[in-house]
Scaffold this motif. Structure first.
Motif, PDB file in Angstrom:
ATOM      1  N   ALA A 294      11.025   8.757   3.145  1.00  0.00           N
ATOM      2  CA  ALA A 294      11.183  10.155   2.746  1.00  0.00           C
ATOM      3  C   ALA A 294      10.027  10.753   1.964  1.00  0.00           C
ATOM      4  O   ALA A 294       9.879  11.966   1.930  1.00  0.00           O
ATOM      5  N   VAL A 295       9.190   9.950   1.307  1.00  0.00           N
ATOM      6  CA  VAL A 295       8.275  10.494   0.296  1.00  0.00           C
ATOM      7  C   VAL A 295       7.370  11.574   0.860  1.00  0.00           C
ATOM      8  O   VAL A 295       7.309  12.695   0.359  1.00  0.00           O
ATOM      9  N   LYS A 296       6.642  11.275   1.917  1.00  0.00           N
ATOM     10  CA  LYS A 296       5.694  12.235   2.488  1.00  0.00           C
ATOM     11  C   LYS A 296       6.435  13.399   3.143  1.00  0.00           C
ATOM     12  O   LYS A 296       5.988  14.544   3.079  1.00  0.00           O
ATOM     13  N   ILE A 297       7.579  13.111   3.775  1.00  0.00           N
ATOM     14  CA  ILE A 297       8.366  14.168   4.408  1.00  0.00           C
ATOM     15  C   ILE A 297       8.807  15.177   3.362  1.00  0.00           C
ATOM     16  O   ILE A 297       8.689  16.396   3.551  1.00  0.00           O
ATOM     17  N   LYS A 298       9.327  14.711   2.234  1.00  0.00           N
ATOM     18  CA  LYS A 298       9.781  15.596   1.161  1.00  0.00           C
ATOM     19  C   LYS A 298       8.646  16.471   0.649  1.00  0.00           C
ATOM     20  O   LYS A 298       8.843  17.644   0.333  1.00  0.00           O
ATOM     21  N   TYR A 299       7.463  15.884   0.579  1.00  0.00           N
ATOM     22  CA  TYR A 299       6.314  16.612   0.033  1.00  0.00           C
ATOM     23  C   TYR A 299       5.801  17.650   1.023  1.00  0.00           C
ATOM     24  O   TYR A 299       5.487  18.779   0.644  1.00  0.00           O
ATOM     25  N   PHE A 338      20.829  23.123   1.718  1.00  0.00           N
ATOM     26  CA  PHE A 338      19.423  23.520   1.598  1.00  0.00           C
ATOM     27  C   PHE A 338      18.842  22.824   0.369  1.00  0.00           C
ATOM     28  O   PHE A 338      18.721  23.406  -0.709  1.00  0.00           O
ATOM     29  N   ALA A 339      18.491  21.553   0.540  1.00  0.00           N
ATOM     30  CA  ALA A 339      18.079  20.714  -0.585  1.00  0.00           C
ATOM     31  C   ALA A 339      16.679  21.048  -1.086  1.00  0.00           C
ATOM     32  O   ALA A 339      16.361  20.849  -2.260  1.00  0.00           O
ATOM     33  N   LYS A 340      15.810  21.519  -0.201  1.00  0.00           N
ATOM     34  CA  LYS A 340      14.488  22.021  -0.580  1.00  0.00           C
ATOM     35  C   LYS A 340      14.276  23.300   0.217  1.00  0.00           C
ATOM     36  O   LYS A 340      14.533  23.338   1.414  1.00  0.00           O
TER      37      LYS A 340
END
Length: 378
Positions: A294-299, A338-340
């Motif tokens: 998830a890290v890069k996807i979230k960013y 809609f978390a982000k």
């Protein structure tokens, strides 16, 4: 007041009357010298009209000042172009969450398997086609073969049973359904200028997908065809990189997230991908960190939508559900969190009645939306 414009102002919930027909346009000075524009007269509700003044500064002469001045001119010219109006999805709650519809950027729709992600992204893609005249949707289905994909599209657009679309000879005793099926297929034919579906036989490699996107944009430009491009990919974790075949999962998915983000920026397009979750302990609602790698996807993603379906996990033990007439079993409610959201400020949840047999989602009314939220959060 002459040349009046009347607008229901959502900020103040009042009717605003404006006498300047050029009010909705870029704030670009028309003179080199400083001047005051006082031609705008505004009336708020039933109050007396007021004169509004805009003070335009003098155009600078130094090169370093002109650089920023010209940047602002370009920004204003582009900001007011019709192409920057949000792309409507057919779901009011999604359009409102993104403050007007979809805008260029990388959007992730993440959830567990078999919850309804493919149904939602399919209906979203078709809703974009039906609610906008100036779009072209490239719908890459890497999970489903073409017969399954087209059956989903026709089913949700015509409110049909998926199997009736896919194997009509088995539904000869339902002539009215077959009438709807024919109309759905004809509707797909009528929109070939706005929609194309691809499956994994086209390619799963990002190099091939980007080449196809670029060729489409070059063709539109050469032919003078004005289209906003929307790319849907189901799903992100099925993508591959031809030029880097040996990458381990973490590095591979970091590269893919960067590619999706760069693709949206480079071509100024909407890129929507479904995505998988890590294996979760229990049947809880997902959080951002639950997205696989998830890290890069979230960013990189400008918006992350986390989806959930309580009936999928708990069956008749579910608390969030709806009932269908003549059916004693609890029916699924599809939740979108809609978390982000870098397109707007909304970070809540939207709820949809889900009809899996038709791959169809129906947005819940405001009362039901509130009720489901209260069930979840007490």
């Amino acid at each position: 007041m002459s040349n009046q414009l009347q607008v229901n102002d959502q900020e103040t919930n009042q009717v605003i009357t404006i006498n300047d027909p050029n009010f909705y346009g870029p704030a670009i000075p028309t003179q080199d010298q400083a001047y005051t524009d006082s031609s705008c007269v505004i009336q708020i509700g039933q109050t007396a009209p007021s004169n509004i003044t805009f003070n335009y500064p003098q155009k600078p002469t130094e090169d370093y000042e002109l650089a920023m001045w010209n940047t602002l001119d370009n920004f204003e010219s582009n900001a007011w172009q019709a192409k920057n109006v949000g792309i409507k999805t057919g779901f009011d709650c999604v359009d409102k969450a993104f403050e007007g519809g979809l805008f260029p950027g990388f959007i992730i729709l993440a959830g567990d398997s078999n919850l309804g992600k493919s149904a939602f992204i399919t209906q979203l893609a078709w809703g974009i086609v039906e609610n906008n005249n100036d779009v072209y949707v490239m719908d890459f289905s890497l999970d489903d073969a073409m017969p399954d994909k087209l059956a989903r599209v026709a089913a949700c657009s015509g409110k049909l049973i998926i199997n009736a679309v896919k194997t009509p000879l088995n539904y000869m005793q339902y002539p009215l359904m077959l009438i709807r099926r024919r109309n759905a297929i004809l509707n797909l034919r009528a929109h070939v200028d706005q929609y194309r579906a691809y499956d994994s036989t086209f390619s799963t490699f990002i190099e091939d997908i980007e080449k196809e996107i670029e060729e489409k944009l070059v063709y539109f430009d050469a032919q003078g065809i004005n289209k906003k491009l929307v790319v849907c990919i189901d799903n992100f974790h099925d993508l591959n990189i031809m030029s880097k075949p040996g990458l381990q999962d973490k590095n591979k998915f970091d590269e893919l997230a960067q590619w999706c983000s760069d693709l949206a920026i480079k071509y100024n397009i909407v890129v929507i991908c479904s995505a998988e979750l890590k294996k979760l302990n229990g049947n809880r609602r997902p959080i951002l960190d639950d997205i696989r790698e998830a890290v890069k996807i979230k960013y990189e993603a400008k918006a992350v939508l986390l989806v959930y379906n309580e009936v999928h996990y708990k069956g008749d033990g579910a608390d969030v559900f709806f009932m269908k007439q003549g059916n004693p079993f609890k029916q699924p409610i599809f939740e979108v969190h809609f978390a982000k959201n870098k397109f707007g400020t909304y970070k809540g949840r939207a709820f949809f009645e889900f009809y899996p047999e038709m791959a169809y989602m129906k947005e819940c009314d405001p009362t039901a939306q509130k009720t489901y939220s209260q069930i979840i959060f007490g």
